[in-house]
Structures are given as structure tokens and as C-alpha cells.
Design a protein around this motif. Structure first.
Motif, PDB file in Angstrom:
ATOM      1  N   GLY A 260       0.768  -1.230   0.000  1.00 17.05           N
ATOM      2  CA  GLY A 260       0.000   0.000   0.000  1.00 17.05           C
ATOM      3  C   GLY A 260       0.807   1.292   0.000  1.00 17.05           C
ATOM      4  O   GLY A 260       0.230   2.364   0.057  1.00 17.05           O
ATOM      5  N   LEU A 261       2.135   1.211  -0.064  1.00 16.54           N
ATOM      6  CA  LEU A 261       2.974   2.407  -0.029  1.00 16.54           C
ATOM      7  C   LEU A 261       3.818   2.476  -1.291  1.00 16.54           C
ATOM      8  O   LEU A 261       4.266   1.452  -1.815  1.00 16.54           O
ATOM      9  CB  LEU A 261       3.868   2.392   1.213  1.00 16.54           C
ATOM     10  N   ASP A 262       4.071   3.694  -1.770  1.00 17.75           N
ATOM     11  CA  ASP A 262       4.714   3.867  -3.077  1.00 17.75           C
ATOM     12  C   ASP A 262       6.203   3.566  -3.096  1.00 17.75           C
ATOM     13  O   ASP A 262       6.777   3.364  -4.164  1.00 17.75           O
ATOM     14  CB  ASP A 262       4.513   5.314  -3.556  1.00 17.75           C
ATOM     15  N   TYR A 263       6.870   3.572  -1.942  1.00 17.33           N
ATOM     16  CA  TYR A 263       8.327   3.531  -1.971  1.00 17.33           C
ATOM     17  C   TYR A 263       8.916   2.149  -2.215  1.00 17.33           C
ATOM     18  O   TYR A 263      10.129   2.005  -2.352  1.00 17.33           O
ATOM     19  CB  TYR A 263       8.927   4.139  -0.696  1.00 17.33           C
ATOM     20  N   TYR A 264       8.118   1.096  -2.265  1.00 11.76           N
ATOM     21  CA  TYR A 264       8.671  -0.255  -2.372  1.00 11.76           C
ATOM     22  C   TYR A 264       9.276  -0.539  -3.745  1.00 11.76           C
ATOM     23  O   TYR A 264       8.726  -0.160  -4.783  1.00 11.76           O
ATOM     24  CB  TYR A 264       7.605  -1.300  -2.059  1.00 11.76           C
ATOM     25  N   THR A 265      10.420  -1.232  -3.736  1.00 12.21           N
ATOM     26  CA  THR A 265      11.085  -1.715  -4.938  1.00 12.21           C
ATOM     27  C   THR A 265      11.596  -3.130  -4.651  1.00 12.21           C
ATOM     28  O   THR A 265      11.679  -3.551  -3.498  1.00 12.21           O
ATOM     29  CB  THR A 265      12.287  -0.830  -5.323  1.00 12.21           C
ATOM     30  N   LYS A 266      11.909  -3.860  -5.690  1.00 12.23           N
ATOM     31  CA  LYS A 266      12.480  -5.203  -5.554  1.00 12.23           C
ATOM     32  C   LYS A 266      11.648  -6.060  -4.589  1.00 12.23           C
ATOM     33  O   LYS A 266      10.435  -6.161  -4.729  1.00 12.23           O
ATOM     34  CB  LYS A 266      13.949  -5.124  -5.140  1.00 12.23           C
ATOM     35  N   THR A 267      12.315  -6.664  -3.599  1.00 13.33           N
ATOM     36  CA  THR A 267      11.640  -7.599  -2.698  1.00 13.33           C
ATOM     37  C   THR A 267      10.502  -6.927  -1.942  1.00 13.33           C
ATOM     38  O   THR A 267      10.685  -5.910  -1.278  1.00 13.33           O
ATOM     39  CB  THR A 267      12.640  -8.162  -1.677  1.00 13.33           C
ATOM     40  N   GLN A 279      -9.518  -9.463   5.856  1.00 14.58           N
ATOM     41  CA  GLN A 279      -8.375  -8.648   6.274  1.00 14.58           C
ATOM     42  C   GLN A 279      -7.351  -9.580   6.915  1.00 14.58           C
ATOM     43  O   GLN A 279      -7.243  -9.678   8.130  1.00 14.58           O
ATOM     44  CB  GLN A 279      -8.827  -7.561   7.245  1.00 14.58           C
ATOM     45  N   SER A 280      -6.583 -10.266   6.065  1.00 20.21           N
ATOM     46  CA  SER A 280      -5.761 -11.381   6.555  1.00 20.21           C
ATOM     47  C   SER A 280      -4.318 -11.012   6.859  1.00 20.21           C
ATOM     48  O   SER A 280      -3.573 -11.826   7.384  1.00 20.21           O
ATOM     49  CB  SER A 280      -5.777 -12.517   5.527  1.00 20.21           C
ATOM     50  N   GLY A 281      -3.902  -9.810   6.533  1.00 22.94           N
ATOM     51  CA  GLY A 281      -2.510  -9.435   6.743  1.00 22.94           C
ATOM     52  C   GLY A 281      -2.174  -9.255   8.214  1.00 22.94           C
ATOM     53  O   GLY A 281      -2.921  -8.627   8.961  1.00 22.94           O
ATOM     54  N   ILE A 282      -1.041  -9.809   8.627  1.00 20.64           N
ATOM     55  CA  ILE A 282      -0.564  -9.589   9.999  1.00 20.64           C
ATOM     56  C   ILE A 282       0.752  -8.823  10.019  1.00 20.64           C
ATOM     57  O   ILE A 282       1.256  -8.478  11.090  1.00 20.64           O
ATOM     58  CB  ILE A 282      -0.422 -10.923  10.766  1.00 20.64           C
ATOM     59  N   GLY A 283       1.310  -8.554   8.854  1.00 19.16           N
ATOM     60  CA  GLY A 283       2.550  -7.782   8.772  1.00 19.16           C
ATOM     61  C   GLY A 283       3.138  -7.889   7.392  1.00 19.16           C
ATOM     62  O   GLY A 283       2.777  -8.779   6.612  1.00 19.16           O
ATOM     63  N   GLY A 284       4.039  -6.986   7.072  1.00 19.27           N
ATOM     64  CA  GLY A 284       4.682  -7.040   5.763  1.00 19.27           C
ATOM     65  C   GLY A 284       5.656  -5.903   5.583  1.00 19.27           C
ATOM     66  O   GLY A 284       5.818  -5.036   6.458  1.00 19.27           O
ATOM     67  N   GLY A 285       6.317  -5.902   4.446  1.00 14.60           N
ATOM     68  CA  GLY A 285       7.292  -4.855   4.170  1.00 14.60           C
ATOM     69  C   GLY A 285       7.954  -5.064   2.828  1.00 14.60           C
ATOM     70  O   GLY A 285       7.406  -5.700   1.930  1.00 14.60           O
ATOM     71  N   GLY A 286       9.170  -4.559   2.713  1.00 21.56           N
ATOM     72  CA  GLY A 286       9.886  -4.685   1.457  1.00 21.56           C
ATOM     73  C   GLY A 286      11.068  -3.742   1.377  1.00 21.56           C
ATOM     74  O   GLY A 286      11.392  -3.022   2.322  1.00 21.56           O
ATOM     75  N   ARG A 287      11.684  -3.768   0.200  1.00 20.95           N
ATOM     76  CA  ARG A 287      12.853  -2.932  -0.061  1.00 20.95           C
ATOM     77  C   ARG A 287      12.413  -1.591  -0.636  1.00 20.95           C
ATOM     78  O   ARG A 287      11.425  -1.509  -1.359  1.00 20.95           O
ATOM     79  CB  ARG A 287      13.792  -3.674  -1.028  1.00 20.95           C
ATOM     80  N   TYR A 288      13.171  -0.529  -0.311  1.00 22.93           N
ATOM     81  CA  TYR A 288      12.808   0.824  -0.746  1.00 22.93           C
ATOM     82  C   TYR A 288      14.096   1.553  -1.152  1.00 22.93           C
ATOM     83  O   TYR A 288      14.578   2.440  -0.447  1.00 22.93           O
ATOM     84  CB  TYR A 288      12.055   1.582   0.358  1.00 22.93           C
ATOM     85  N   ASP A 289      14.598   1.222  -2.317  1.00 19.81           N
ATOM     86  CA  ASP A 289      15.930   1.688  -2.702  1.00 19.81           C
ATOM     87  C   ASP A 289      16.019   3.171  -3.037  1.00 19.81           C
ATOM     88  O   ASP A 289      17.100   3.735  -3.030  1.00 19.81           O
ATOM     89  CB  ASP A 289      16.433   0.856  -3.892  1.00 19.81           C
TER      90      ASP A 289
END
Length: 422
Positions: A260-267, A279-289
């Protein structure tokens, strides 16, 4: 007649009160522990920041910025926003304090409340509680895998098992522009409503994240980023998967995932638990190069996650599990008389200095009332001290599980109680 307060908590803002708050504290501590043992240091962030930080860092087209932020002018007529997420604030702090010019990667964790104005649902509140980590300054697939493994270990350390890791790659600066054009070309041919068309112009990836069934149906055959990765992005993602395989962390590649956020790239990744329904998400993230450069810092890469404490608690309950203990103390002291109370207060302090959690019966309760209080406290042992005990220099030690009670030497009570609890 019972008197009630005319005030209640704001809508969508939960209270955490004893004894149920013990589970909240245990879940948060468990998620933090997984980061702590991986060498991540605490970063304590402001609860509000300059609104422009989140607009630039999170993304102008996101629902977070356009619909969900708590934004208001302060007394100096500056626009400030209650933090909706943690990464932008971490990046601001890293730049401001020059951490990016020291040893890399910068590894930090944080925990606390975040704020989003959305329709309250089970485990999704307007004041939500998260634990997050960020690893900044090194672009290494092994670091991606480490961050993911910290989240995985945090959940498993709490006893959670019925979740799954979904992940994909959102490409890099060498392939995203071409994919953006390809996706926009596809989307502009669809009979989208005006609002969705505007979103497709600003950030077409966000259209793939639309939860409306009619939009999902229209975009069912949309081109996917994972099929148009550059060689470097493809290699990076394959290496991340290789590290996860080596660590024994199961995963599912989900090509349609869009965070849901624009800064994610790659993983990019999310942990989901089907026991929570839609609403099944309990957490998440990613790379923001590109985020640090966007916020005025060096062009350094980063990767991180945010894990929902409230959502994790719901997931545990869906599995019939819980974390922590509702017991307020390990030992409950019952003094019978003024002289006994004076001695029990001293003994309680001595036990606490020995690291034992202790509570006492206050207010001159009788034996029956005091023992009820001891039972409600959840203590494993109760110490009962009366005038006769004082005269004989002994104290009663009761096992609350078995009901067995015996007299022990008062002067040796701290050592003997500690041995029983060991």
C-alpha cells in the motif's frame, strides 16, 4: 446507583487494560525480541512529523496520504501529521543524525502506535500498534532474507503457525519505467471510473491493489511486474528465494502483490493468516531503494517491515492460542494485623529486589477477602503472616495450585520462595 463516566475512548482507538493487556505486552515483546537478538538497536520516533515527510515518503497517490492521515495545523500554523507508518520517520532520523555516514547497514527496530483514519474493524484500528525493523545502506539479497526471517521468527516464537509468507519483486529503476508504460497502456483501454483512471496516471501499480471485485475482474489479465524484471532485479529476487530456502522459511510467490505504499522496490512481502478472514494481513514490508534520496539523503537502499501487534493477537486467538500470563504477580502477601503488615511490606520489598513479582493485600481486609484477592492475582504462592507467626519468626507459604501450606522461617523466606519459583 452505579456512576459512569461521560467520556469514552475515541472511536477505533482501543484501550489495553489488565489483565488482558498482559497478552498485548507479551506479543509486542516477542516481536521485539526477534529483532533484538538479530543485532537491531532501538529507535524511538516522534509521534507526529512534518506532513510533507509522509506525502513525499509514503506517496501522494496512496490511500494512506489521500484518505487516512491525521493532519492538522499546530499552534505555529505548521502542517503536522500523526505518523501513519514508521519507515519515513526512520529515514528522516537516519539522515538528520548522520547515521548513514557511519557503519552500514544501519539496523534499527521501533515499536509503538501509528494512526490511520479508516473504518475500524477487528484488529484494524485508527490507532494501531506495530513493531518494525529497518536495515539501511546495503543492497544485499541476504539482508532481505534476514529481515524476512526476523518477522518469521517473531511470529513462530509466539507460537503462531498458521500463517504464510507471500512475496514478489516490484523491480528496480531499470525496468519499472518500461513496465509502468506497459501497464498504463493496458489500463487506459479499460472502462475504469474517473478516480481509478487518475490513479492509473499517478501510480498504475496501485490499480492492481484495488480491492473492488469489478476492478479486479477488469485487471485479471494485466501484465505483471515479475514477468518484466531486469536481469539484475531478477537475479536479486532469485537470490532472496535461495536464502529463504536455505533458512527453511516456506513462502509463496504472489505476482499480483502490491503493497500500500509507493516507496517499495524489488523484494516485497506480506505475512497473511487465513483465520482472520478478508483482512488477513498480519505484517509485511519490502525494499525501498529510492526513499532516502527522495527525502534528501544519500542514494542508499533499505529494507524493512511493520508487524501488527493487534493483528498478531487475533491470529493467535484464531489458532486457540495466547501469549503471556494474566497473573499480576508470582507471590501475594497477606498480613493479618498492623505489626504483620509492617513486616510484610519489608518482605515484599526484599522479594522484589530479588526479581520476584509481589503484590500485597492492602486496606485491612479480613482473611477471606485477602485470600480471594490472592486467588484473583494469579500468584503461584501466597505468604500469610499473623501475630503468632511473628512471635515464632515463621510465615505461612501456600501453593495456590495444590492448596498445600507449610510454615517456613521468616528470616529465610526470600531464599526459600526464590527456590520454589526457580
Amino acid at each position: 446507583m452505579t456512576k459512569t463516566s461521560s467520556f469514552t475512548a475515541p472511536k477505533g482507538i482501543p484501550d489495553y487494560v489488565p489483565p488482558a493487556s498482559a497478552e498485548f505486552a507479551a506479543v509486542r515483546a516477542g516481536l521485539i525480541h526477534a529483532a533484538h537478538v538479530a543485532g537491531y538497536g532501538l529507535m524511538e520516533l516522534p509521534v507526529f512529523e512534518d506532513t510533507a515527510l509522509f506525502a513525499r515518503g509514503v506517496g501522494e497517490s496512496t490511500d494512506v496520504v489521500t484518505k487516512e492521515m491525521y493532519t492538522f495545523p499546530d499552534r505555529g500554523d505548521r502542517s503536522v501529521t500523526l505518523r501513519p507508518e514508521g519507515t519515513a520517520g526512520v529515514m528522516r532520523a537516519v539522515i538528520e543524525h548522520g547515521l548513514d555516514r557511519g557503519q552500514l547497514p544501519v539496523k534499527v527496530y521501533y515499536a509503538g502506535p501509528f494512526f490511520r483514519y479508516e473504518r475500524p474493524q477487528a484488529g484494524r484500528y485508527r490507532q494501531l500498534q506495530q513493531v518494525g525493523v529497518e536495515a539501511i545502506g546495503v543492497d544485499d539479497p541476504a539482508l532481505d532474507a534476514e529481515v524476512i526471517s526476523i518477522a518469521d521468527q517473531g511470529f513462530r516464537g509466539l507460537g503462531l503457525t498458521g500463517f504464510r509468507l507471500e512475496l514478489t519483486s516490484l523491480g528496480d529503476e531499470t525496468c519499472r519505467p518500461q513496465y509502468r508504460e506497459l501497464l498504463q497502456e493496458y489500463l487506459f483501454k479499460l472502462p475504469l471510473d474517473e478516480q481509478t483512471k487518475r490513479r492509473a496516471e499517478i501510480n498504475p501499480l496501485r490499480v492492481l491493489d484495488d480491492k473492488r471485485p469489478e476492478v479486479r475482474e477488469l485487471t485479471a489479465d494485466a501484465p505483471l511486474m515479475i514477468d518484466h524484471l531486469s536481469e539484475s532485479a531478477k537475479t536479486h529476487f532469485e537470490q532472496v528465494l535461495g536464502h529463504l530456502d536455505a533458512l527453511g522459511i516456506p513462502y509463496v510467490v504472489n505476482p499480483r502483490m502490491v503493497r500500500g505504499l509507493d516507496y517499495y522496490t524489488k523484494t516485497t512481502f506480506e505475512f497473511v493468516h487465513d483465520g482472520l478472514g478478508a483482512q488477513s494481513g498480519i505484517g509485511g514490508g519490502g525494499r525501498y531503494d529510492g526513499l532516502m534520496a527522495e527525502l534528501g539523503g544519500q542514494p542508499l537502499s533499505g529494507i524493512g517491515f511493520g508487524l501488527g501487534v493487534d493483528r498478531t493477537m487475533l491470529a493467535l486467538r484464531a489458532e486457540g492460542k495466547s501469549a503471556g500470563s494474566e497473573a499480576r504477580c508470582e507471590v501475594f502477601g497477606v498480613p493479618l494485623g498492623d505489626a504483620a503488615k509492617q513486616r510484610m511490606v519489608l518482605l515484599g520489598a526484599q522479594l522484589r529486589r530479588a526479581g520476584i513479582r509481589v503484590d500485597l493485600a492492602y486496606g485491612g481486609r479480613g482473611v477471606k477477602g485477602a485470600m480471594k484477592a490472592a486467588d484473583r492475582s494469579g500468584a503461584r504462592y501466597t505468604l500469610v503472616l499473623g501475630d503468632r507467626d511473628l512471635a515464632e519468626n515463621t510465615i505461612g507459604l501456600k501453593d495456590m495450585a495444590t492448596g498445600d501450606q507449610r510454615q517456613i522461617p521468616l528470616d529465610d523466606a526470600v531464599r526459600l520462595v526464590a527456590a520454589e519459583l526457580a
